[in-house]
Design an enzyme around this catalytic site. Sequence first.
Site, PDB file in Angstrom:
ATOM      1  N   CYS A 161       0.802  -1.231   0.000  1.00  0.00           N
ATOM      2  CA  CYS A 161       0.000   0.000   0.000  1.00  0.00           C
ATOM      3  C   CYS A 161       0.831   1.276   0.000  1.00  0.00           C
ATOM      4  O   CYS A 161       0.278   2.370  -0.122  1.00  0.00           O
ATOM      5  CB  CYS A 161      -0.943  -0.006   1.188  1.00  0.00           C
ATOM      6  SG  CYS A 161      -1.832  -1.572   1.355  1.00  0.00           S
ATOM      7  N   HIS A 288      -3.638   7.242   6.242  1.00  0.00           N
ATOM      8  CA  HIS A 288      -3.720   5.958   5.544  1.00  0.00           C
ATOM      9  C   HIS A 288      -5.096   5.341   5.823  1.00  0.00           C
ATOM     10  O   HIS A 288      -5.758   4.872   4.909  1.00  0.00           O
ATOM     11  CB  HIS A 288      -2.597   5.047   5.994  1.00  0.00           C
ATOM     12  CG  HIS A 288      -2.510   3.768   5.235  1.00  0.00           C
ATOM     13  ND1 HIS A 288      -2.428   3.728   3.854  1.00  0.00           N
ATOM     14  CD2 HIS A 288      -2.506   2.477   5.645  1.00  0.00           C
ATOM     15  CE1 HIS A 288      -2.375   2.464   3.450  1.00  0.00           C
ATOM     16  NE2 HIS A 288      -2.428   1.686   4.516  1.00  0.00           N
ATOM     17  N   HIS A 323      -9.928   1.148  -0.443  1.00  0.00           N
ATOM     18  CA  HIS A 323      -8.470   1.030  -0.329  1.00  0.00           C
ATOM     19  C   HIS A 323      -7.945   0.543  -1.679  1.00  0.00           C
ATOM     20  O   HIS A 323      -8.163  -0.600  -2.069  1.00  0.00           O
ATOM     21  CB  HIS A 323      -8.105   0.043   0.777  1.00  0.00           C
ATOM     22  CG  HIS A 323      -6.646   0.049   1.119  1.00  0.00           C
ATOM     23  ND1 HIS A 323      -5.692   0.660   0.345  1.00  0.00           N
ATOM     24  CD2 HIS A 323      -5.975  -0.494   2.173  1.00  0.00           C
ATOM     25  CE1 HIS A 323      -4.502   0.494   0.894  1.00  0.00           C
ATOM     26  NE2 HIS A 323      -4.650  -0.203   2.006  1.00  0.00           N
TER      27      HIS A 323
END
Length: 420
Positions: A161, A288, A323
Site C-alpha cells: 500500500c 492511511h 483502499h
Amino acid sequence: MKPLAVTAFTLTTALGAGRAATLEALRAQRSGLAPLRFLDLPLATWAGEVAGLEQALLPAALAHHDCRNNRLAWLAMLQDGFIDAVARARARWGAARVGVFLGTSTSGLLQTELAYRNRQSDGALPEGFRYAETQNTFSLAGFAADALQLAGPRCVVSTACSSSAKVFGNAQRMLQAGWIDAAVVGGVDSLCLTTLYGFNALELLAPEACRPWDAARRGLSIGEAASFMLVEREAEATEGWVLGVGETNDGHHMSTPHPEGTGAIAAMRAALAAAGLQPGDIDYINLHGTATPTNDSSEDRAVRSVFGDSTPPCSSTKGATGHTLGAAGGIEAAISLLALQHGFMPGGLNRQQPDPELHAQYLDANRAAPLRHVLSNSFGFGGTNASLVLAKEVASDAPGRPQQAHSPSGGQAAGRRGHQ
C-alpha cells in the site's frame, strides 16, 4: 530535498474519471463504494469499482498490453489533458530524459487468473495470453512508457500500500542525480480474484462500506484506481509541489502494522525534515486510514507521537474510494493537491460512532480552510511506510527551490543537461 514541481496530474477512481468528477464527489461527500458486483464473486463485501473498463479499449498500437490494469491506466491518462502535458515535457526535455516510476501491488494479475480459467483441454494457457505485457509487475511501466512515448528510466515499485507514494522518492533521487529532467509518477491497481479472496482469507474485508476511525470498524473495502503526476526539474507554471518524501521499513510483521507505529512515526518525521518543516506547519493530514482495527489505532498513536495531543485536522478518504492498495499513495497525493488547490479538507465518510481510544482530530464533514501544507500517509504490509508533504506554492526564497525555467525550448534544456 529540492521540491518537486508538479506540472500535471490526474486520477480515476470509483468516484469517477478525472479531477472534476473526484472534486465534485468529495465536495458532496459521496462515496464510490457499493456491494461487490465484480465477476459475480460470492463475497459479502463492498468495493470501489471503476465503471466502464470493459469498454475502455486500448488503441490498436497498444493492444498487446490489453488487460484490466492497463485499461484503467489508459482511462486515467485520457483525463485532464495529461497526455498532452507529457507530450510537452517530452518535446522540452527529450523522451530519454523523462522517467516513469509507478506503483502497483498486483499489476495485471487478473489477466492470468482469467487465462487459467480458460485453459485448453491439454492444460495449456490460451494462445493469446501475454504474461510479459499484461501480468508482469513491470508491464505497467512498460505500457505507460509506450503509451506516452517515453524512453527514460522506468521501474515499478511493489511494496503493497506504500507503492505509489514511494515512487516520488525514486523520481526525486533520479532528478537529483541528473539522470532525468522530468518523471511520470503514480500508481495503478485493479480488482482481481487474488486480492479479494486474499484479504477475505485474512478476515480484513468489511461486510459494509469501510468505516475509518469508527469504534465498530470491521475492515477495509477494496477499490481500484489509477493516478498519474508529471514532475519536472523546472517549471514556469505548476499544479503544486512535493516538498518532502519520507520512507521507512520497520519490518514488524507481514500484514500487521507495528502497534506503536514506529515506522510510521519515522516516515512522517523524515518527510517533515526533507521538507524543512515543523509539525506545526502541517494544516491537514490525509491518513492511511484503512478502517481495520489495528491500522487505525496504530496510525492514531503515530500521528499523536509526531504532532502531540493537538493534531492537525485529518481524515481518511478511503470511505469514498476504497483502499486502492498499490495505487493508494498516488491517489491520496492527488486528492491532497485538490484539497490544497480548492481550500478544503475532505471529511471522512461512514463513521457512525467515534472510537474513544482514537484521539486525532478526525473530520466527519468537509471543512473550508486556506491550506499551506498537507501530509499524506501510506503504510503497507511488511512494515513499509511512506509519507509525503505537499504544498500549493513554494516561497521564492525557500531552500532547495528549483529555479524557474527561462524558456521551454529544448535547446536551453539540452544546454543545462550538458553542464550537470
